[in-house]
Write an enzyme that holds these catalytic residues in place. Structure first.
Site, PDB file in Angstrom:
ATOM      1  N   CYS A  85       0.937  -1.347   0.098  1.00  0.00           N
ATOM      2  CA  CYS A  85       0.060  -0.115  -0.044  1.00  0.00           C
ATOM      3  C   CYS A  85       0.853   1.302  -0.017  1.00  0.00           C
ATOM      4  O   CYS A  85       0.377   2.333   0.039  1.00  0.00           O
ATOM      5  CB  CYS A  85      -0.869   0.083   1.236  1.00  0.00           C
ATOM      6  SG  CYS A  85      -1.553  -1.692   1.544  1.00  0.00           S
ATOM      7  N   HIS A 334      -9.202   3.923  -1.119  1.00  0.00           N
ATOM      8  CA  HIS A 334      -8.018   3.516  -1.045  1.00  0.00           C
ATOM      9  C   HIS A 334      -7.703   2.346  -2.139  1.00  0.00           C
ATOM     10  O   HIS A 334      -7.414   1.091  -2.033  1.00  0.00           O
ATOM     11  CB  HIS A 334      -7.839   2.883   0.237  1.00  0.00           C
ATOM     12  CG  HIS A 334      -6.312   2.215   0.763  1.00  0.00           C
ATOM     13  ND1 HIS A 334      -5.230   2.861   0.200  1.00  0.00           N
ATOM     14  CD2 HIS A 334      -5.840   1.162   1.531  1.00  0.00           C
ATOM     15  CE1 HIS A 334      -4.056   2.081   0.661  1.00  0.00           C
ATOM     16  NE2 HIS A 334      -4.599   1.077   1.485  1.00  0.00           N
TER      17      HIS A 334
END
Ligand SMILES: [Zn+2]
Lengths: 383, 137
Positions: A85, A334
């Site tokens: 991420c 996200h």
């Protein structure tokens, strides 16, 4: 090392974009950033692109070739960056180092993820590969599960409450109301969070960032080029990157992301600033507990006091340090590889005075985490 | 998952065999080939007793089983199930399921001991992988 500025911003809408593919999202973000910088594709000398897993999410690797080709960046060197991420934040840092070194004068740093071509079950499994498959994933640790274990221990050790964690989600949803690119533009209450489906005790559905498609890109330039091309260059004053054990159980302290502490230390030192100097921050709130841990590890509050600080409203716009004015990962969405770049876009907008929730800040920080803390990237921006 | 991958994990997953650094005596589980403390590469096997304490835990309630049956190396599971970070008596920490108990009885600080159970089945080939889980004691 040369000074480096951000001179162009571009992003797609974040959300479940059934009609859009990985390449199309990347191209839109990159070309928008190039136009925002007032240059054309032929001026771009190098590309750094962050994506967690084009392969597992969208069955496409070798994006370092495909994306510049489809974007019209002809034959330039191009690097795909992967750190789960934190891929986007790391792509930004690699582009920064490239320009700072003197190798190139104009770079695009981008990030993208196409997640919704897989079902929720498969997405959970792909995300779990950012943890240690051999010693965590196979034994039942999911991503929400790992952050849930941090949350459980924070509650046990410091008396942090589920309502305090919920306050993070409520604030970030409120902030996203002014972000036209955000996945969720809908206010929620602490009660909504408390009553949402339990995923991994104590993490509930509304404590978690969503599954998102999206792309984001920025144009970086050397000082000379930035002054020539831009009236509003935003300078990268500090850039820090650190790693730690991929697995949560191997950390020195389960409640400290040492990668964050170390990356922040480097960025603060380079910028000759302290946590007290930061006026607005985009932090990695993949789960509400992650924002609380970030407040502590970045030095904004003492260890253990982030829950109270948040509940008091100190991280809201108008508080001591506004955090995630874009809506954060929680409400903006996200798309994992794009997140670090989207954070930089919000920081630059804040410093240009273009943010939806304008704070008038002159110094901003971004904080991007990979996995449960195996990677962290911190940047500090100045007007 | 290929059979060799299961086979080479047998000492670690079946018998809780980790590593010890012969130089600085540091213990490691899961297995590491290099000592994090001193960099030594000549690590020796070390069998852990399998007793420890719960450092933190969670009960996962959303399924990660895959209705499409896509083949990945992370097993499908019935929910809910409990996962914990466990600190072994000898020092290292690991991640494992807590089984054979009511979830309400699981607490931070409680003592646990190792049990060996089925971890997953690998698709149509029917290869079954075993490994460690823990129970309250
Ligand atoms: Zn050693």
């Amino acid at each position: 090392m040369r000074k480096v500025a951000v001179i162009g911003l571009g992003q797609t809408r974040f959300g479940q974009l059934w009609e859009r593919g990985l390449t199309s999202l990347s191209v839109e973000a990159g070309v928008k950033a190039v136009r925002d910088a007032g240059i054309s594709q032929k001026d771009v000398e190098v590309l750094y692109g962050g994506t967690m897993s084009g392969g597992l999410f969208a069955n496409q690797e070798h994006l370092a070739s495909k994306i510049p080709d489809y974007s019209g960046f002809k034959n330039i060197p191009s690097v795909r960056v992967e750190a789960a991420c934190a891929s986007g934040g790391l792509a930004l840092r690699q582009a920064y180092l490239d320009i700072a070194s003197g190798e190139h004068d104009i770079a695009v740093a981008g990030g993208v993820e196409k997640m919704t071509d897989l079902g929720n079950y498969s997405v959970t499994k792909v995300l779990a590969t950012a943890a240690d498959t051999d010693s965590e994933g196979i034994f039942g640790a999911t991503f929400p599960g790992l952050y849930a274990m941090m949350a459980k221990l924070h509650m046990h050790k410091y008396g942090t409450t589920e309502e305090q964690m919920a306050a993070v989600a409520v604030k970030n949803h409120k902030n996203a109301m002014t972000n036209k690119y955000a996945q969720f533009r809908k206010e929620i209450t602490v009660r909504d969070v408390m009553e949402s489906t339990l995923i991994s005790d104590p993490i509930k559905l509304l404590d978690a960032s969503p599954i998102t498609d999206g792309g984001a890109a920025v144009v970086l330039a050397s000082e000379e080029k930035a002054r020539e091309l831009s009236d509003t260059p935003v300078w990268i004053a500090g850039s820090g990157h650190a790693t730690d054990s991929i697995s949560l159980h191997d950390r020195e302290d389960i409640l400290t992301l040492k990668a964050t502490v170390e990356a922040a230390k480097k960025a603060y030192e380079q910028a000759k600033l302290t946590p007290e100097d930061i006026q607005v921050a985009e932090v990695h709130d993949c789960f509400t507990i992650a924002e609380l841990l970030a407040l502590e590890d970045l030095g904004f509050v003492e260890k253990g006091s982030s829950g109270r600080f948040t509940e008091e409203g100190q991280t809201m716009v108008g508080g001591k340090i506004p955090v995630n004015t874009s809506g954060g990962l929680k409400a903006k969405g996200h798309p994992v590889g794009a997140t670090g770049i989207a954070q930089a876009i919000e920081a630059v907008k804040q410093l240009r005075g273009e943010a939806g929730n304008s704070t008038g800040a002159e110094i901003a920080l971004t904080h991007n985490v990979g996995g449960s803390g195996g990677t962290a990237v911190v940047h500090i921006f100045r007007r | 998952m290929a059979v060799p991958k299961i086979w080479r994990k047998i000492p670690e997953y079946y018998n809780l065999i980790g590593r010890q650094c012969p130089e600085c005596k540091e213990l490691y589980f899961p297995v590491r080939d290099v000592c994090k403390k001193c960099g030594c590469l000549e690590m020796t096997d070390y069998k852990f007793e399998g007793k420890g304490q719960i450092v933190t835990f969670t009960i996962t309630r959303t399924p990660i089983s895959d209705p499409e049956g896509e083949n990945t190396e992370i097993p499908a599971r019935d929910v809910p199930y409990a996962v914990a970070v466990i600190k072994l008596e000898e020092g290292p920490m690991l991640t494992a399921e807590i089984v054979d108990c009511n979830f309400e009885d699981i607490e931070i600080g409680k003592n646990v001991e190792v049990v060996f159970r089925k971890i997953m089945e690998h698709g149509a080939k029917g290869v079954i992988q075993y490994g460690y889980k823990f129970r309250l004691c």
